[in-house]
Design a protein around this motif. Sequence first.
Motif, PDB file in Angstrom:
ATOM      1  N   ILE A 302      10.409  12.633  88.093  1.00 56.06           N
ATOM      2  CA  ILE A 302      11.343  11.651  88.647  1.00 56.06           C
ATOM      3  C   ILE A 302      10.743  10.262  88.702  1.00 56.06           C
ATOM      4  N   HIS A 303       9.459  10.184  88.985  1.00 58.99           N
ATOM      5  CA  HIS A 303       8.816   8.887  89.181  1.00 58.99           C
ATOM      6  C   HIS A 303       7.415   8.934  88.571  1.00 58.99           C
ATOM      7  N   HIS A 304       6.935   7.789  88.095  1.00 57.19           N
ATOM      8  CA  HIS A 304       5.625   7.823  87.421  1.00 57.19           C
ATOM      9  C   HIS A 304       4.476   8.149  88.369  1.00 57.19           C
ATOM     10  N   ASP A 305       4.690   7.997  89.690  1.00 55.08           N
ATOM     11  CA  ASP A 305       3.615   8.375  90.615  1.00 55.08           C
ATOM     12  C   ASP A 305       3.388   9.893  90.656  1.00 55.08           C
ATOM     13  N   GLU A 306       4.309  10.656  90.077  1.00 54.24           N
ATOM     14  CA  GLU A 306       4.104  12.112  90.014  1.00 54.24           C
ATOM     15  C   GLU A 306       3.157  12.514  88.884  1.00 54.24           C
ATOM     16  N   ILE A 307       2.913  11.575  87.980  1.00 56.09           N
ATOM     17  CA  ILE A 307       2.034  11.892  86.847  1.00 56.09           C
ATOM     18  C   ILE A 307       0.619  12.081  87.369  1.00 56.09           C
ATOM     19  N   SER A 308       0.002  13.172  86.973  1.00 52.97           N
ATOM     20  CA  SER A 308      -1.408  13.396  87.300  1.00 52.97           C
ATOM     21  C   SER A 308      -2.136  13.749  86.006  1.00 52.97           C
ATOM     22  N   ILE A 309      -3.441  13.659  86.055  1.00 52.58           N
ATOM     23  CA  ILE A 309      -4.224  14.049  84.871  1.00 52.58           C
ATOM     24  C   ILE A 309      -3.898  15.504  84.521  1.00 52.58           C
ATOM     25  N   LYS A 310      -3.792  16.338  85.550  1.00 52.60           N
ATOM     26  CA  LYS A 310      -3.495  17.754  85.290  1.00 52.60           C
ATOM     27  C   LYS A 310      -2.131  17.920  84.617  1.00 52.60           C
ATOM     28  N   SER A 311      -1.135  17.157  85.068  1.00 53.43           N
ATOM     29  CA  SER A 311       0.192  17.339  84.479  1.00 53.43           C
ATOM     30  C   SER A 311       0.199  16.921  83.012  1.00 53.43           C
ATOM     31  N   LEU A 312      -0.482  15.824  82.683  1.00 51.23           N
ATOM     32  CA  LEU A 312      -0.540  15.402  81.280  1.00 51.23           C
ATOM     33  C   LEU A 312      -1.285  16.437  80.449  1.00 51.23           C
ATOM     34  N   ASP A 313      -2.364  16.933  81.030  1.00 49.63           N
ATOM     35  CA  ASP A 313      -3.181  17.929  80.333  1.00 49.63           C
ATOM     36  C   ASP A 313      -2.370  19.205  80.055  1.00 49.63           C
ATOM     37  N   LEU A 314      -1.584  19.623  81.037  1.00 51.19           N
ATOM     38  CA  LEU A 314      -0.771  20.839  80.852  1.00 51.19           C
ATOM     39  C   LEU A 314       0.267  20.634  79.747  1.00 51.19           C
ATOM     40  N   ILE A 315       0.922  19.484  79.763  1.00 50.69           N
ATOM     41  CA  ILE A 315       1.951  19.243  78.740  1.00 50.69           C
ATOM     42  C   ILE A 315       1.316  19.278  77.351  1.00 50.69           C
ATOM     43  N   SER A 316       0.201  18.559  77.187  1.00 51.96           N
ATOM     44  CA  SER A 316      -0.465  18.541  75.872  1.00 51.96           C
ATOM     45  C   SER A 316      -0.874  19.946  75.462  1.00 51.96           C
ATOM     46  N   ASP A 317      -1.349  20.705  76.427  1.00 49.38           N
ATOM     47  CA  ASP A 317      -1.813  22.056  76.124  1.00 49.38           C
ATOM     48  C   ASP A 317      -0.654  22.944  75.650  1.00 49.38           C
ATOM     49  N   PHE A 318       0.483  22.864  76.336  1.00 50.02           N
ATOM     50  CA  PHE A 318       1.655  23.634  75.904  1.00 50.02           C
ATOM     51  C   PHE A 318       2.063  23.205  74.488  1.00 50.02           C
ATOM     52  N   VAL A 319       2.144  21.896  74.286  1.00 48.11           N
ATOM     53  CA  VAL A 319       2.649  21.387  73.002  1.00 48.11           C
ATOM     54  C   VAL A 319       1.695  21.787  71.875  1.00 48.11           C
ATOM     55  N   ARG A 320       0.402  21.630  72.103  1.00 47.47           N
ATOM     56  CA  ARG A 320      -0.572  22.047  71.073  1.00 47.47           C
ATOM     57  C   ARG A 320      -0.474  23.542  70.807  1.00 47.47           C
ATOM     58  N   GLY A 321      -0.049  24.295  71.823  1.00 43.87           N
ATOM     59  CA  GLY A 321       0.092  25.746  71.665  1.00 43.87           C
ATOM     60  C   GLY A 321       1.441  26.142  71.078  1.00 43.87           C
ATOM     61  N   GLY A 322       2.218  25.184  70.603  1.00 42.39           N
ATOM     62  CA  GLY A 322       3.479  25.501  69.929  1.00 42.39           C
ATOM     63  C   GLY A 322       4.670  25.654  70.859  1.00 42.39           C
ATOM     64  N   ILE A 323       4.523  25.234  72.123  1.00 41.31           N
ATOM     65  CA  ILE A 323       5.636  25.344  73.075  1.00 41.31           C
ATOM     66  C   ILE A 323       6.141  23.943  73.410  1.00 41.31           C
ATOM     67  N   ALA A 324       7.369  23.660  73.025  1.00 42.34           N
ATOM     68  CA  ALA A 324       7.931  22.333  73.314  1.00 42.34           C
ATOM     69  C   ALA A 324       8.164  22.204  74.821  1.00 42.34           C
ATOM     70  N   VAL A 325       7.878  21.029  75.339  1.00 47.01           N
ATOM     71  CA  VAL A 325       8.133  20.737  76.763  1.00 47.01           C
ATOM     72  C   VAL A 325       9.186  19.635  76.812  1.00 47.01           C
ATOM     73  N   TYR A 326      10.261  19.866  77.523  1.00 42.39           N
ATOM     74  CA  TYR A 326      11.235  18.781  77.652  1.00 42.39           C
ATOM     75  C   TYR A 326      11.461  18.456  79.126  1.00 42.39           C
ATOM     76  N   VAL A 327      11.818  17.183  79.341  1.00 40.25           N
ATOM     77  CA  VAL A 327      11.807  16.636  80.699  1.00 40.25           C
ATOM     78  C   VAL A 327      13.222  16.249  81.117  1.00 40.25           C
ATOM     79  N   GLN A 328      13.575  16.620  82.338  1.00 38.13           N
ATOM     80  CA  GLN A 328      14.868  16.231  82.908  1.00 38.13           C
ATOM     81  C   GLN A 328      14.593  15.470  84.191  1.00 38.13           C
ATOM     82  N   THR A 329      15.499  14.569  84.527  1.00 39.01           N
ATOM     83  CA  THR A 329      15.254  13.681  85.660  1.00 39.01           C
ATOM     84  C   THR A 329      16.484  13.533  86.532  1.00 39.01           C
ATOM     85  N   PRO A 330      16.464  14.058  87.732  1.00 41.62           N
ATOM     86  CA  PRO A 330      17.529  13.690  88.674  1.00 41.62           C
ATOM     87  C   PRO A 330      17.402  12.200  89.035  1.00 41.62           C
TER      88      PRO A 330
END
Length: 766
Positions: A302-330
């Motif tokens: 929802i907001h850029h203050d929710e971004i953490s190093i861990k969250s970016l790392d997890l997204i990259s890890d999923f994507v590199r592993g062949g799993i698309a990550v898509y984002v929705q925002t209330p």
Amino acid sequence: MKDEMLKKRAVDFLERYGCERLLGIGFGNISFDGLLSKTGYKDNSDGFFEELKEKLLKRKTGESDAISIGNVNIPHLFLMEILDEIMSGEELITIHDVSQLESVTNVVVRDKEKMQEVLDTYPVRFSKHIVRQMRLSKDVAFQYMPSVDELDPEGLTNTWVGQFHKGLLERMYQNRPIFVLNMACPVYCRFCFRKHKECRNQSAPTIKDVEDAVGYIAAHPEIKEVVLTGGDVFMNKATLMAAIDRLKGIPHIQTLRIATRNIAYYPDMFYKDDGFWMEYLKTEGRKLRDLGKRIEIATHFIHHDEISIKSLDLISDFVRGGIAVYVQTPFLKDCNEDPSVLIRLYGLLRSAGAEVHYIYIPCSAIQGNKAYWTPLSKGVETAKGLRDGLTDRAMPRICVATPIGKVDMNTSGWAVEQDGKRIWMRTSFTADYLKAFAEDFDMTDCRVNEEGTLDYRHLVPEGIGDKRLLFGKRKKTAKITTSADKVTLDRLRDACLFDQRDNFSISKTDISGLSRKHKTRVELDVGCEDLYDAMAYLREDRDITDVILSAKDGVVSVLDKVCSIVQMLRPIDHIVAIRLRELNLNYDPAIFTEDVIAVISGLQDLSIVRPLRMEVETQFLHETEFLDAHSRLADCFRRKGITVYANSQLLSGVNNGAEDMQKISYRCREKDIEFHHLYVCGMSLQDKWNEDKKIIADSVLDIATYLRRYGSGREIPRIIIRSQLGESDFNLTSRFIRTYEGIMLEGESLLFTKLAFDGDFLCGDL
Ligand code: SF4
């Protein structure tokens, strides 16, 4: 040295992540010693930490002022790293009473009685990660911190559970149900549409419940996708694993979409137990891919203050592993209405490998959510800001979630008229469509409009806002049929392949081979002879994030040159995505040999500090162009973390019927190709092709309606008008107006003559 451990973390953190992208202007390549000097604590880390710790430990949840030392505002992510050390822990904390809330959040509650009533009415739970983030950001606290305002009785009391509700399944669409595996969440968002205790207190499903639901899905071949959701599905290991295991054996299922907010609010869910869930998902993802299916992760930010190093790392890890990550925002009032918030958020998420999917406007009108409500037009206003400042590949679809299905604002549906605190929303859905899977479909708050679809009387307590968004009723239009034969399609193919470059530019670059498509995007001809000047241009303009590389005969024919240009672009830190245009991906997929795929994927780097995302751009004009080879290709790229996306353009008599375009969007989705832009006008080929048989502007609404009714939300393209001003979203971030001289695009100085207009619906009376 008193704070040896803190110092070590600070030094390591800045060595790894000390860059302007993450920490902000003035913090590029900064070392810990540099930070000490900047804050007036040269060679005095004890003094620095003493002051910083005092400020952090005194800090109350939800405070908004920056934490500064020596007049230097300390970056948010650096503060998170320090808080990780001084307020360590990864546990979940369920809040039962006010004194516990006060002690966890360091806040003194003024109206304790009312707050206790809130705690008794709606569950409150934090992760330690969220407790830390809430200390630093009022915009994170706003999402999770209970408030006495939740006792306001305005709003709906019941959460909508779909037209069809049986066991664990809720169904609103023919091609996909929601599979509700668990009602609890690790952390409770205050704006949740399932916030009421009746939802939360449902007993956990059993394996038998899962099997019953799987049996229903197996008996309905029209279901292609399943959304596994809750609550949070990762809270119930047995049911999630049973569901994935059973669903992957159903031949007609193409995609499992797993919804979770853990990436944002409880990243440790994926790190704990030796990364059990991450490994499990990657393994299952590979198994599904081997069966021609896939897993996708749907997450909310929802907001850029929710971004953490861990969250970016997890997204990259999923994507590199062949799993698309898509984002929705209330879309939340006083939190993410400002486009700059979402531009930073989506920029960081995209460069980690995520796709940006929806913004939901407005926040659900459920009781207790009043603080988050906005008028409908506020979301449209924000969308305009996003279209101006954000790369097109991160532009979300702007959608209103009515109880009878989603409305893509101003295309597949629109606001018809205001009725008190409700707005009649024209939707894409018909009673017959809904009755096909929900025999007892209830017409309460629905009416059949002149076009034959349903309008829904949707509760929007803050109203429409800008009344120009009330488009009114529309008459039924004639169905468009097409008949493209092979000769025509071959002609179009030859025209497209004659020269794959696109020299359209919104402003002069004075460099031959470099065209400016948007504030954030350029196209660079791989054969550009002024590469030195082109690089200087790109280096100087920090707004540019995306570079499309093109070549007359396609980029694969000049791959060596592509590689050397990518190496030249790599040091330019504001460029985070390189997009390779190759129309032969459609017409001659065999040119993408294993070697070619390996070379392109070798260029990608989804690292957190200096990401360089690679994407492949192509185009499809007709359903008959899709081959099995396209599935293989998109799969090979996806397994390497690379997205293939396609554009299309409306061509009269070829693909401008609603069914034609739905077949293209379905095929893209089936083959795991993101359907990005559908151009309505402005592409040179289509403007020439349609010169004598113009596209009727109103027919675009019929196409959007059909796509929304029969497609997956993930396959709906952004519908684009290209004009001298650049690209805008049809009837959303652009608007037609009628003048004495003719119909114009608002903001354009030139008459708009590329489309035909059928009546006054889109542009109003003079
Ligand atoms: S994660 Fe989703 S379901 Fe859970 S509380 Fe937040 S919005 Fe609601």
